[in-house]
Write a protein that holds these residues in place. Structure first.
Motif, PDB file in Angstrom:
ATOM      1  N   TYR A 254       0.835  -1.209   0.000  1.00 21.38           N
ATOM      2  CA  TYR A 254       0.000   0.000   0.000  1.00 21.38           C
ATOM      3  C   TYR A 254       0.871   1.260   0.000  1.00 21.38           C
ATOM      4  O   TYR A 254       0.478   2.289  -0.547  1.00 21.38           O
TER       5      TYR A 254
ATOM      6  N   TYR B  15      -7.937 -11.063   1.807  1.00 27.09           N
ATOM      7  CA  TYR B  15      -8.573  -9.827   1.316  1.00 27.09           C
ATOM      8  C   TYR B  15      -7.515  -8.854   0.802  1.00 27.09           C
ATOM      9  O   TYR B  15      -7.679  -8.240  -0.254  1.00 27.09           O
TER      10      TYR B  15
ATOM     11  N   HIS C  77      -6.123  -9.658  -2.598  1.00 27.90           N
ATOM     12  CA  HIS C  77      -7.119  -9.291  -3.602  1.00 27.90           C
ATOM     13  C   HIS C  77      -7.194  -7.772  -3.766  1.00 27.90           C
ATOM     14  O   HIS C  77      -7.231  -7.240  -4.887  1.00 27.90           O
ATOM     15  N   ASP C  78      -7.193  -7.071  -2.641  1.00 29.14           N
ATOM     16  CA  ASP C  78      -7.374  -5.619  -2.669  1.00 29.14           C
ATOM     17  C   ASP C  78      -6.177  -4.901  -3.285  1.00 29.14           C
ATOM     18  O   ASP C  78      -6.347  -3.929  -4.025  1.00 29.14           O
TER      19      ASP C  78
ATOM     20  N   ARG D 295      -6.378  -5.261  -7.015  1.00 29.17           N
ATOM     21  CA  ARG D 295      -7.501  -4.444  -7.512  1.00 29.17           C
ATOM     22  C   ARG D 295      -7.159  -2.961  -7.446  1.00 29.17           C
ATOM     23  O   ARG D 295      -7.473  -2.198  -8.361  1.00 29.17           O
ATOM     24  N   PHE D 296      -6.521  -2.553  -6.383  1.00 29.56           N
ATOM     25  CA  PHE D 296      -6.119  -1.154  -6.203  1.00 29.56           C
ATOM     26  C   PHE D 296      -5.151  -0.746  -7.317  1.00 29.56           C
ATOM     27  O   PHE D 296      -5.247   0.337  -7.890  1.00 29.56           O
TER      28      PHE D 296
ATOM     29  N   ARG E 207      -4.943  -2.113 -10.322  1.00 23.34           N
ATOM     30  CA  ARG E 207      -5.694  -2.007 -11.582  1.00 23.34           C
ATOM     31  C   ARG E 207      -6.456  -0.698 -11.641  1.00 23.34           C
ATOM     32  O   ARG E 207      -6.491  -0.028 -12.676  1.00 23.34           O
ATOM     33  N   MET E 208      -7.064  -0.317 -10.539  1.00 25.95           N
ATOM     34  CA  MET E 208      -7.844   0.917 -10.499  1.00 25.95           C
ATOM     35  C   MET E 208      -6.973   2.120 -10.836  1.00 25.95           C
ATOM     36  O   MET E 208      -7.349   2.987 -11.603  1.00 25.95           O
TER      37      MET E 208
ATOM     38  N   ASP F  79      -6.024   4.402   0.991  1.00 27.93           N
ATOM     39  CA  ASP F  79      -7.423   4.633   0.622  1.00 27.93           C
ATOM     40  C   ASP F  79      -8.007   5.875   1.295  1.00 27.93           C
ATOM     41  O   ASP F  79      -9.215   6.065   1.283  1.00 27.93           O
ATOM     42  N   ARG F  80      -7.133   6.722   1.870  1.00 29.46           N
ATOM     43  CA  ARG F  80      -7.651   7.919   2.533  1.00 29.46           C
ATOM     44  C   ARG F  80      -7.323   9.224   1.803  1.00 29.46           C
ATOM     45  O   ARG F  80      -7.527  10.311   2.363  1.00 29.46           O
TER      46      ARG F  80
ATOM     47  N   TRP G  24      -8.895  10.579  -0.554  1.00 32.97           N
ATOM     48  CA  TRP G  24     -10.145  11.337  -0.720  1.00 32.97           C
ATOM     49  C   TRP G  24     -10.434  12.186   0.530  1.00 32.97           C
ATOM     50  O   TRP G  24     -10.944  13.293   0.427  1.00 32.97           O
TER      51      TRP G  24
END
Lengths: 200, 200
Positions: free
Chosen positions: A15, A62, A65-66, A69-70, A72-73, A186-187, A189
């Motif tokens: 991350y 999780y 997976h996350d 996915r993160f 790819r996003m 993920d913070r 935002w």
């Protein structure tokens, strides 16, 4: 005057890597200044008594997976490396050695080490690999090798890490925005809202 | 056809409460359908081997700060209750007892229990308090008390919880969006993107 973002991360953190590809653009967009502050998250794990997320049942699955996915996003290439996690003390020492001379060169090294590990699967826990990367970036190989053993450099890494923990920092990425703490890739935002509104 | 969001939460979870005040409006806005699925997160803790965030050094202090800040941001009143956490088995049983009869009434109960605990500081770990809330909402007190001991209702709570864990669910809130997992009150922005783009 814009906000000051301190970007704390561990070189072994997926991350942290995901955030590292976003934070400078994010700061530019919102008129903020960023300081990159790698530290040794393992020391914070000891303080908090928790174990790495990837090692925990359910959360580990999780997270794998996350993270994919993160990536790819964001459009960020990422592949979970083996071995994982690795010790990041050599990477940290080399970062702060360069930082003393040229913060831009230190950041370039950080980006390259993250790509080495999370894109190319190079074990950045190995001193030799970290030194090879420094050399590729044009730094003197002998001076870099000596830096890894310098008392002053060891001391800086310890101080950054202890100082982070003393301020309540424990994760990667962990952002201090004018001393307001935000944990997680993920913070962003929420940091954006915080900067725009001046807090709440 | 819109997305289906399964909203898993534990009645003792502050982030679950924070999400509960947002999820229906969020779903309406994005043409999704929400099912509220309270479960016993303690069972997931046992499976993952982790301890509650609030009990961990550094993370606990951050969480207390973050929960209050998150509430201010959303305009959601929240106060960390004492005792914390509490057992939520009675709350869960009553929820699913009502759900069998009227899903809307079950959701009203859930909202009221969350407000009891996180706004008014009522200990919802107590059977008596949970039953008093059911009574206030107009439900038959004797029938509700009997429901707490019904084998069928106990079984439902166990099945929902075991079923959630079997699907990799461990936190609160935890959203399954057409079977895609998202953990955390701070991931609605990502669910929004996911729904809009059809995944990535």
């Amino acid at each position: 005057m814009g906000a000051r973002i301190e970007f704390f991360f561990d070189f072994s953190s997926p991350y942290g890597y995901l955030a590292s590809t976003q934070i400078d653009g994010f700061a530019d967009k919102h008129g903020a200044h960023v300081d990159w502050r790698p530290y040794l998250m393992g020391a914070a794990y000891k303080q908090s008594g928790r174990s790495p997320m990837m090692d925990q049942n359910l959360i580990g699955q999780y997270s794998v997976h996350d993270v994919a996915r993160f990536g790819r996003m964001q459009g960020t290439p990422i592949r979970m490396p083996e071995p994982f996690p690795v010790a990041t003390v050599a990477a940290c020492r080399l970062y702060y050695w360069l930082f003393d001379q040229d913060p831009g060169a230190a950041k370039d090294l950080a980006k390259k080490l993250y790509a080495d590990y999370f894109v190319n699967g190079i074990n950045i826990g190995s001193k030799e690999n970290v030194l090879a990367t420094a050399k590729k970036l044009g730094h003197d190989a002998d001076a870099a090798a000596a830096a890894l053993e310098m008392v002053r450099i060891k001391q800086i890494v310890r101080e950054v890490t202890d100082g982070a923990i003393a301020r309540g920092i424990f994760g990667s990425p962990f952002f201090m925005v004018d001393d307001e703490p935000f944990w997680g890739a993920d913070r962003l935002w929420m940091i954006k809202r915080w900067i725009k509104s001046g807090g709440w």
